[in-house]
Design a protein around this motif. Structure first.
Motif, short mmCIF file in Angstrom:
data_model
loop_
_atom_site.label_atom_id
_atom_site.label_comp_id
_atom_site.label_asym_id
_atom_site.label_seq_id
_atom_site.Cartn_x
_atom_site.Cartn_y
_atom_site.Cartn_z
N SER A 1 -5.79 -5.41 2.26
CA SER A 1 -5.88 -5.14 3.85
C SER A 1 -7.03 -3.47 3.42
CB SER A 1 -4.71 -4.79 4.86
OG SER A 1 -4.27 -6.36 4.57
N GLU B 1 -3.56 -10.26 0.24
CA GLU B 1 -3.56 -9.99 -0.10
C GLU B 1 -4.63 -8.95 -0.83
OE1 GLU B 1 -3.43 -14.54 -1.13
OE2 GLU B 1 -4.76 -13.15 0.24
N ALA C 1 7.60 -6.85 -0.76
CA ALA C 1 6.81 -8.58 -0.22
C ALA C 1 5.88 -8.40 -0.56
CB ALA C 1 7.41 -8.73 1.14
N TYR C 2 5.17 -7.39 -0.38
CA TYR C 2 3.42 -7.42 -0.51
C TYR C 2 3.26 -8.52 -2.06
CZ TYR C 2 -1.39 -5.82 -1.96
OH TYR C 2 -2.79 -6.10 -2.33
N ASN D 1 5.27 -2.24 0.01
CA ASN D 1 5.77 -2.66 0.32
C ASN D 1 5.90 -3.95 -0.27
OD1 ASN D 1 7.12 -4.67 2.17
ND2 ASN D 1 5.78 -5.67 3.42
N MET E 1 4.09 -11.15 -3.80
CA MET E 1 2.86 -11.87 -3.89
C MET E 1 1.91 -11.81 -4.83
SD MET E 1 -0.14 -11.90 -2.14
CE MET E 1 0.34 -11.06 -1.01
N PHE F 1 2.02 -6.55 8.29
CA PHE F 1 3.12 -7.12 7.61
C PHE F 1 2.82 -8.89 6.93
CE2 PHE F 1 5.68 -2.72 7.50
CZ PHE F 1 4.51 -2.30 6.39
N GLU F 2 3.01 -9.41 9.34
CA GLU F 2 3.30 -11.12 8.89
C GLU F 2 2.64 -11.51 7.85
OE1 GLU F 2 3.86 -13.73 12.13
OE2 GLU F 2 3.35 -11.82 13.25
N ASN G 1 0.39 -10.67 5.83
CA ASN G 1 0.56 -10.43 3.89
C ASN G 1 -0.34 -10.30 3.37
OD1 ASN G 1 2.29 -9.13 1.86
ND2 ASN G 1 3.00 -10.95 1.67
N TYR H 1 2.03 -0.37 3.19
CA TYR H 1 1.62 -0.98 3.09
C TYR H 1 1.60 -1.46 1.53
CZ TYR H 1 -1.03 -6.08 3.56
OH TYR H 1 -1.27 -7.68 3.52
#
Length: 489
Positions: free
Chosen positions: A390, A388, A457-458, A455, A461, A383-384, A386, A452
Motif C-alpha cells: 500500500s 500486498e 493479518a498483513y 498489522n 499474509m 485493512f479489508e 489487505n 498497516y
C-alpha cells in the motif's frame, strides 16, 4: 568548440526526498524515461547528445554541475519529469541547485529546465529560477529549434513551448503541438545510461527481494483521459488526452530491454494502462508468445478492468496492479471526481486476487472533504483489502492539478519549499482539509502507515505468500521512523 549539442540531466537526491527510508533501499531507482526518450529523439535528428543521471550516480549538486561543464554543451537541460506525477515538483530543489552551481562555475553555458513542473508553472519557474530557458511541454518541437538557434548565435527565439527573458521582458511563446505519431520516436537512449544500476521498488520483487536488478520502465501510451482533482499528469501535454503507441513498437522495446540488457522487472509507466481490453489483450498475447519470464507492474482503475483482462495480464507476467482506491469514503471520492463506484471495490479486488495478481493499493489522506471519520474509513478499507503493498500518501496540491488551483483560490497553506512536496521529507506539509490542519493529516498518515505494516493479518499474509525473508524485510522497514516537522495533532 562545444563537445556536444545538448546534455540532458536527471537531478535527484534519495536522502533529501525520502529521508531515512533511502538508507533502507526501500525505494526504486528509476531510469529517467523522459530523458532517454528525448535523447533518442534528438540523436535521431542528428544532434550530438549526452544523458546524465545524477541520482543513480550519487553525485552531489555541485558535482553534477562540474560534470555538465565538462561536457561543454551548446545547451544544458535539467529535466524534472519523474516516474509519477508527484515526482516532478519535489525535484525542483535539485534542478535549481544544479543550475545555480553551473552558473557559478560557467555562466556562459545556456541552461534550460524542462518537465512536468515547469509545464504546470512555466512563468513562475522562469521568474524563480536562474535558468536561461524554460521548456513547456514534451520538447519534441522545441529542443531542435532551440539548439539550432543557439548554434547560429541568435538572440531571439520565437519557438513554441519556450520561455525566456529578453531585456527585462518575459517572452512567453505559445503551447507547442503534441507529437502526432508516437511511433515516429526512436528507441529511448538506454545505451546512454548505466542500466545495471537501476533497481525495482521493494514490493515489485516480493517474490525474490534479493533480485531487484536489472530494472527498466517503458510506456505504451502518454496522457490520461480522466480528470481527478488531485492529479497533474496532463500539465505536460496541455490537455486531457491519451495517445497510444502501436503494439509492434512496444514489443520492439521489450525485446531490446530483455535481450540486450537482461531486464526481468519492468514498470509500465502509463498513467492508465489497464483500460482498453482489446489493446491490453493484444499486447499481452504478443508478450506471451515470446515466452519471457517477466515481472511487470502497471496502473489500473476499479472501473476499467475486466475478468478477461486480468486473466490475460497475469499470463503475460503482469504480476502487480496499482489501483487508485484513494479513500474509503464515498463523499470524499465523489468530491475529487475520481469517477468510480465505491461499491465495486471489493468485487474488483476479489477478481484480481482470483487471477493471482498482487495489488498495490494507493490511498490518500487529507483530500478536501476528509475528516477523522472519513480517514478512519480509508484505514478500514486498507485493512479489508489487505493489499500486498500500500502506498499511503497525504494529499498534496501538486502544481498543475485542480487541487493546486483550489488551494490558491482559498488561500490554503502550501508547503514552504518544493522539497516539502515529497511525501517523506522532514518538512513535508500536506494540504489542510475543510476540517483538519496539514499537520493533523500528516500525523494520521504516519499513524496509518505504522498500523498497516505492523498489522499481524498483513504480516501473516506476506509470510504465507512470499516467505519469511520478505516478511522480515517489511518489519525492518516498519521500524524506520520518519522525522517530521509538522506531524503534530
Amino acid at each position: 568548440m562545444n563537445s556536444c549539442d545538448i546534455v540532458l540531466v536527471k537531478p535527484g537526491s534519495q536522502k533529501a526526498l525520502y529521508g531515512d527510508l533511502s538508507d533502507f533501499k526501500l525505494t526504486g531507482l528509476e531510469p529517467p524515461l523522459w530523458g532517454a526518450i528525448l535523447a533518442g529523439f534528438l540523436r535521431g535528428k542528428g544532434f550530438d547528445v549526452l544523458l546524465l543521471d545524477a541520482e543513480v550516480e550519487g553525485w552531489s549538486w555541485e558535482e553534477t554541475a562540474r560534470q555538465i561543464k565538462n561536457t561543454n554543451p551548446v545547451l544544458a537541460v535539467v529535466s524534472v519529469s519523474g516516474s509519477n506525477p508527484s515526482a516532478s515538483t519535489m525535484n525542483m530543489v535539485g534542478a535549481s541547485a544544479i543550475i545555480n552551481n553551473l552558473k557559478e562555475i560557467d555562466p556562459n553555458i545556456p541552461t534550460a529546465i524542462s518537465g512536468l513542473h515547469p509545464s504546470a508553472l512555466p512563468e513562475e519557474t522562469l521568474r524563480e529560477e536562474a535558468s536561461d530557458f524554460i521548456i513547456r511541454g514534451e520538447g519534441f518541437h522545441t529542443f531542435p529549434k532551440l539548439i539550432e538557434a543557439l548554434k547560429a548565435g541568435e538572440e531571439e527565439f520565437p519557438i513554441a513551448g519556450l520561455l525566456y527573458e529578453k531585456d527585462g521582458r518575459e517572452i512567453v511563446n505559445p503551447q507547442p503541438e503534441l507529437l502526432a505519431d508516437l511511433d515516429s520516436l526512436p528507441m529511448p537512449a538506454w545505451d546512454m545510461l548505466p542500466m545495471e544500476k537501476y533497481r525495482a521498488h521493494n514490493w515489485h520483487c516480493f517474490d525474490d527481494i534479493s533480485k531487484r536488478q536489472p530494472y527498466a520502465v517503458l510506456y505504451t501510451s502518454l496522457g490520461c483521459p480522466f480528470k481527478c482533482t488531485f492529479c497533474c499528469i496532463n500539465s505536460l501535454f496541455g490537455k486531457n488526452t491519451i495517445r497510444y503507441r502501436s503494439i509492434n513498437s512496444v514489443m520492439i522495446e521489450i525485446d531490446e530491454l530483455v535481450n540486450r540488457y537482461g531486464v526481468r522487472n519492468i514498470k509500465i509507466m502509463d498513467e492508465m494502462f489497464a483500460m482498453n481490453e482489446k489493446r491490453v489483450t493484444e499486447l499481452c498475447n504478443r508478450i506471451i508468445e515470446r515466452n519471457y519470464d517477466l515481472n511487470f507492474w502497471a496502473y489500473a482503475r476499479v472501473n476499467t478492468v475486466s475478468q478477461r483482462m486480468l486473466a490475460k495480464m497475469k499470463q503475460a507476467g503482469i504480476n502487480w496492479l496499482a489501483y487508485g482506491f484513494e479513500s474509503g469514503s464515498k463523499r470524499v471520492i465523489k468530491d475529487v471526481t475520481k469517477g468510480y463506484d465505491t461499491d465495486k471495490v471489493m468485487e474488483v479486488v476479489g477478481q484480481t486476487y482470483a487471477e493471482g495478481i498482487y495489488i498495490c493499493g494507493n490511498y490518500i489522506f487529507g483530500l478536501p472533504e476528509d475528516d477523522y471519520k472519513s480517514m478512519n474509513e480509508t484505514l478500514a478499507l486498507m485493512f479489508e483489502i489487505n493489499a500486498e503493498w500500500s502506498n499511503i500518501y497525504s494529499a498534496m496540491a501538486l502544481p498543475g492539478s485542480k487541487l493546486y488551483d483550489m488551494a490558491l483560490e482559498n488561500k490554503w497553506a502550501l508547503p514552504e519549499s518544493w522539497q516539502a512536496y515529497s511525501q517523506y521529507a522532514y518538512k513535508t506539509l500536506p494540504l489542510p482539509t475543510k476540517y483538519l490542519s496539514g499537520g493533523q493529516v500528516l500525523a494520521f498518515r504516519d499513524y496509518a502507515f505504522d498500523a498497516y505494516y505492523k498489522n499481524p493479518a498483513y504480516l501473516n499474509m506476506i509470510n504465507s505468500k512470499f516467505g519469511e525473508e520478505t516478511m522480515k524485510h517489511i518489519t525492518g522497514m516498519a521500524e524506520k521512523r520518519l522525522d517530521r516537522k509538522y506531524a503534530v495533532i
